[in-house]
Write a protein that holds these residues in place. Structure first.
Motif, PDB file in Angstrom:
ATOM      1  N   PRO A  99       0.827  -1.208   0.000  1.00 37.82           N
ATOM      2  CA  PRO A  99       0.000   0.000   0.000  1.00 37.82           C
ATOM      3  C   PRO A  99       0.862   1.260   0.000  1.00 37.82           C
ATOM      4  N   ILE A 100       0.384   2.286  -0.683  1.00 35.47           N
ATOM      5  CA  ILE A 100       1.111   3.557  -0.747  1.00 35.47           C
ATOM      6  C   ILE A 100       1.086   4.214   0.628  1.00 35.47           C
ATOM      7  N   ARG A 101       2.246   4.720   1.022  1.00 28.00           N
ATOM      8  CA  ARG A 101       2.391   5.431   2.296  1.00 28.00           C
ATOM      9  C   ARG A 101       2.865   6.858   2.033  1.00 28.00           C
ATOM     10  N   ILE A 102       2.854   7.672   3.060  1.00 33.08           N
ATOM     11  CA  ILE A 102       3.354   9.047   2.960  1.00 33.08           C
ATOM     12  C   ILE A 102       4.518   9.201   3.924  1.00 33.08           C
ATOM     13  N   ASP A 103       5.641   9.689   3.400  1.00 39.41           N
ATOM     14  CA  ASP A 103       6.819   9.923   4.225  1.00 39.41           C
ATOM     15  C   ASP A 103       6.499  11.051   5.202  1.00 39.41           C
ATOM     16  N   PRO A 104       6.583  10.809   6.513  1.00 38.94           N
ATOM     17  CA  PRO A 104       6.201  11.833   7.481  1.00 38.94           C
ATOM     18  C   PRO A 104       7.144  13.037   7.511  1.00 38.94           C
ATOM     19  N   TYR A 105       8.319  12.908   6.915  1.00 41.06           N
ATOM     20  CA  TYR A 105       9.282  14.004   6.937  1.00 41.06           C
ATOM     21  C   TYR A 105       9.241  14.855   5.682  1.00 41.06           C
ATOM     22  N   THR A 106       8.867  14.247   4.555  1.00 41.30           N
ATOM     23  CA  THR A 106       8.854  14.986   3.284  1.00 41.30           C
ATOM     24  C   THR A 106       7.453  15.165   2.714  1.00 41.30           C
ATOM     25  N   ASP A 107       6.479  14.459   3.257  1.00 40.74           N
ATOM     26  CA  ASP A 107       5.105  14.442   2.755  1.00 40.74           C
ATOM     27  C   ASP A 107       5.002  13.879   1.335  1.00 40.74           C
ATOM     28  N   ARG A 108       5.997  13.135   0.909  1.00 41.15           N
ATOM     29  CA  ARG A 108       5.974  12.488  -0.416  1.00 41.15           C
ATOM     30  C   ARG A 108       5.406  11.081  -0.288  1.00 41.15           C
ATOM     31  N   ARG A 109       4.737  10.635  -1.351  1.00 46.53           N
ATOM     32  CA  ARG A 109       4.171   9.287  -1.372  1.00 46.53           C
ATOM     33  C   ARG A 109       5.219   8.292  -1.854  1.00 46.53           C
ATOM     34  N   PHE A 110       5.152   7.072  -1.320  1.00 45.23           N
ATOM     35  CA  PHE A 110       6.092   6.022  -1.707  1.00 45.23           C
ATOM     36  C   PHE A 110       5.469   4.663  -1.449  1.00 45.23           C
ATOM     37  N   THR A 111       6.080   3.654  -2.063  1.00 44.37           N
ATOM     38  CA  THR A 111       5.658   2.278  -1.841  1.00 44.37           C
ATOM     39  C   THR A 111       6.821   1.348  -2.152  1.00 44.37           C
ATOM     40  N   PHE A 112       6.656   0.096  -1.774  1.00 46.32           N
ATOM     41  CA  PHE A 112       7.689  -0.913  -2.015  1.00 46.32           C
ATOM     42  C   PHE A 112       7.135  -2.074  -2.827  1.00 46.32           C
ATOM     43  N   PHE A 113       8.019  -2.724  -3.572  1.00 39.21           N
ATOM     44  CA  PHE A 113       7.732  -3.958  -4.292  1.00 39.21           C
ATOM     45  C   PHE A 113       9.062  -4.690  -4.400  1.00 39.21           C
ATOM     46  N   SER A 114       9.072  -5.868  -4.987  1.00 34.46           N
ATOM     47  CA  SER A 114      10.308  -6.649  -5.085  1.00 34.46           C
ATOM     48  C   SER A 114      10.593  -7.032  -6.522  1.00 34.46           C
ATOM     49  N   ASP A 115      11.883  -7.196  -6.814  1.00 31.05           N
ATOM     50  CA  ASP A 115      12.255  -7.686  -8.138  1.00 31.05           C
ATOM     51  C   ASP A 115      12.099  -9.210  -8.140  1.00 31.05           C
ATOM     52  N   PRO A 116      12.353  -9.886  -9.256  1.00 28.78           N
ATOM     53  CA  PRO A 116      12.128 -11.336  -9.312  1.00 28.78           C
ATOM     54  C   PRO A 116      12.920 -12.153  -8.295  1.00 28.78           C
ATOM     55  N   ASP A 117      14.014 -11.599  -7.766  1.00 34.22           N
ATOM     56  CA  ASP A 117      14.798 -12.305  -6.759  1.00 34.22           C
ATOM     57  C   ASP A 117      14.502 -11.839  -5.342  1.00 34.22           C
ATOM     58  N   GLY A 118      13.475 -11.024  -5.181  1.00 36.38           N
ATOM     59  CA  GLY A 118      13.090 -10.569  -3.850  1.00 36.38           C
ATOM     60  C   GLY A 118      13.835  -9.341  -3.359  1.00 36.38           C
ATOM     61  N   LEU A 119      14.633  -8.708  -4.220  1.00 34.72           N
ATOM     62  CA  LEU A 119      15.320  -7.479  -3.823  1.00 34.72           C
ATOM     63  C   LEU A 119      14.280  -6.397  -3.575  1.00 34.72           C
ATOM     64  N   PRO A 120      14.286  -5.776  -2.397  1.00 34.52           N
ATOM     65  CA  PRO A 120      13.297  -4.739  -2.139  1.00 34.52           C
ATOM     66  C   PRO A 120      13.577  -3.476  -2.949  1.00 34.52           C
ATOM     67  N   LEU A 121      12.548  -3.022  -3.650  1.00 34.90           N
ATOM     68  CA  LEU A 121      12.630  -1.820  -4.470  1.00 34.90           C
ATOM     69  C   LEU A 121      11.570  -0.836  -3.996  1.00 34.90           C
ATOM     70  N   GLU A 122      11.885   0.449  -4.084  1.00 37.89           N
ATOM     71  CA  GLU A 122      10.958   1.498  -3.661  1.00 37.89           C
ATOM     72  C   GLU A 122      10.630   2.391  -4.840  1.00 37.89           C
ATOM     73  N   LEU A 123       9.393   2.835  -4.895  1.00 37.39           N
ATOM     74  CA  LEU A 123       8.976   3.894  -5.815  1.00 37.39           C
ATOM     75  C   LEU A 123       8.717   5.117  -4.960  1.00 37.39           C
ATOM     76  N   TYR A 124       9.354   6.231  -5.289  1.00 35.48           N
ATOM     77  CA  TYR A 124       9.260   7.459  -4.512  1.00 35.48           C
ATOM     78  C   TYR A 124       8.762   8.568  -5.422  1.00 35.48           C
ATOM     79  N   GLU A 125       7.595   9.112  -5.123  1.00 35.89           N
ATOM     80  CA  GLU A 125       7.015  10.159  -5.970  1.00 35.89           C
ATOM     81  C   GLU A 125       7.757  11.457  -5.697  1.00 35.89           C
ATOM     82  N   ALA A 126       8.628  11.813  -6.610  1.00 34.94           N
ATOM     83  CA  ALA A 126       9.542  12.944  -6.405  1.00 34.94           C
ATOM     84  C   ALA A 126       8.914  14.288  -6.728  1.00 34.94           C
ATOM     85  N   GLN A 127       7.799  14.304  -7.438  1.00 36.68           N
ATOM     86  CA  GLN A 127       7.191  15.584  -7.832  1.00 36.68           C
ATOM     87  C   GLN A 127       5.913  15.844  -7.084  1.00 36.68           C
TER      88      GLN A 127
END
Length: 127
Positions: A99-127
């Motif tokens: 689920p999408i969360r909001i960074d409490p320090y920057t107020d930016r939205r972000f979420t996590f998912f994994s690559d095919p080997d389980g490496l944790p990846l983050e999407l960070y809405e920079a704009q």
């Protein structure tokens, strides 16, 4: 002293699957791809913005612990302009996204998912 991150190197267990994931699904540009016969290893250089991701394969790489969190690289974060659009694309391809969360320090939205080997990846809405 340091100017920028030039590249991040990843070792995958299934080169074709990971190459498709990073190139076709995530949209990174393939710069160069070589098979290194002496190591029985593929290497792809992928462009993301002004940095690169190096994708390696080896015959039998050792597993790396990610959960619970272990010492070392915690996750790799990608800046995106439209988080909802990228999440929808990933979910349509069958990728589980937290689920999408909001960074409490920057107020930016972000979420996590994994690559095919389980490496944790983050999407960070920079704009």
């Amino acid at each position: 002293m340091l100017d920028a991150i030039h590249h991040v190197a990843l070792i995958c267990t299934d080169y074709d699957r990971s190459r498709r994931f990073y190139v076709e699904l995530l949209g990174l540009d393939l710069i160069c791809e070589v098979f290194r016969e002496e190591r029985q290893s593929w290497k792809a250089d992928l462009r993301i913005g002004s940095a690169q991701l190096e994708l390696f394969s080896f015959p039998a790489p050792a597993p790396r612990r990610s959960y619970p969190e272990a010492t070392g690289l915690r996750h790799l974060a990608f800046a995106v302009g439209n988080l909802d659009l990228v999440v929808a694309r990933l979910e349509a391809a069958g990728v589980a996204v937290e689920p999408i969360r909001i960074d409490p320090y920057t107020d930016r939205r972000f979420t996590f998912f994994s690559d095919p080997d389980g490496l944790p990846l983050e999407l960070y809405e920079a704009q």
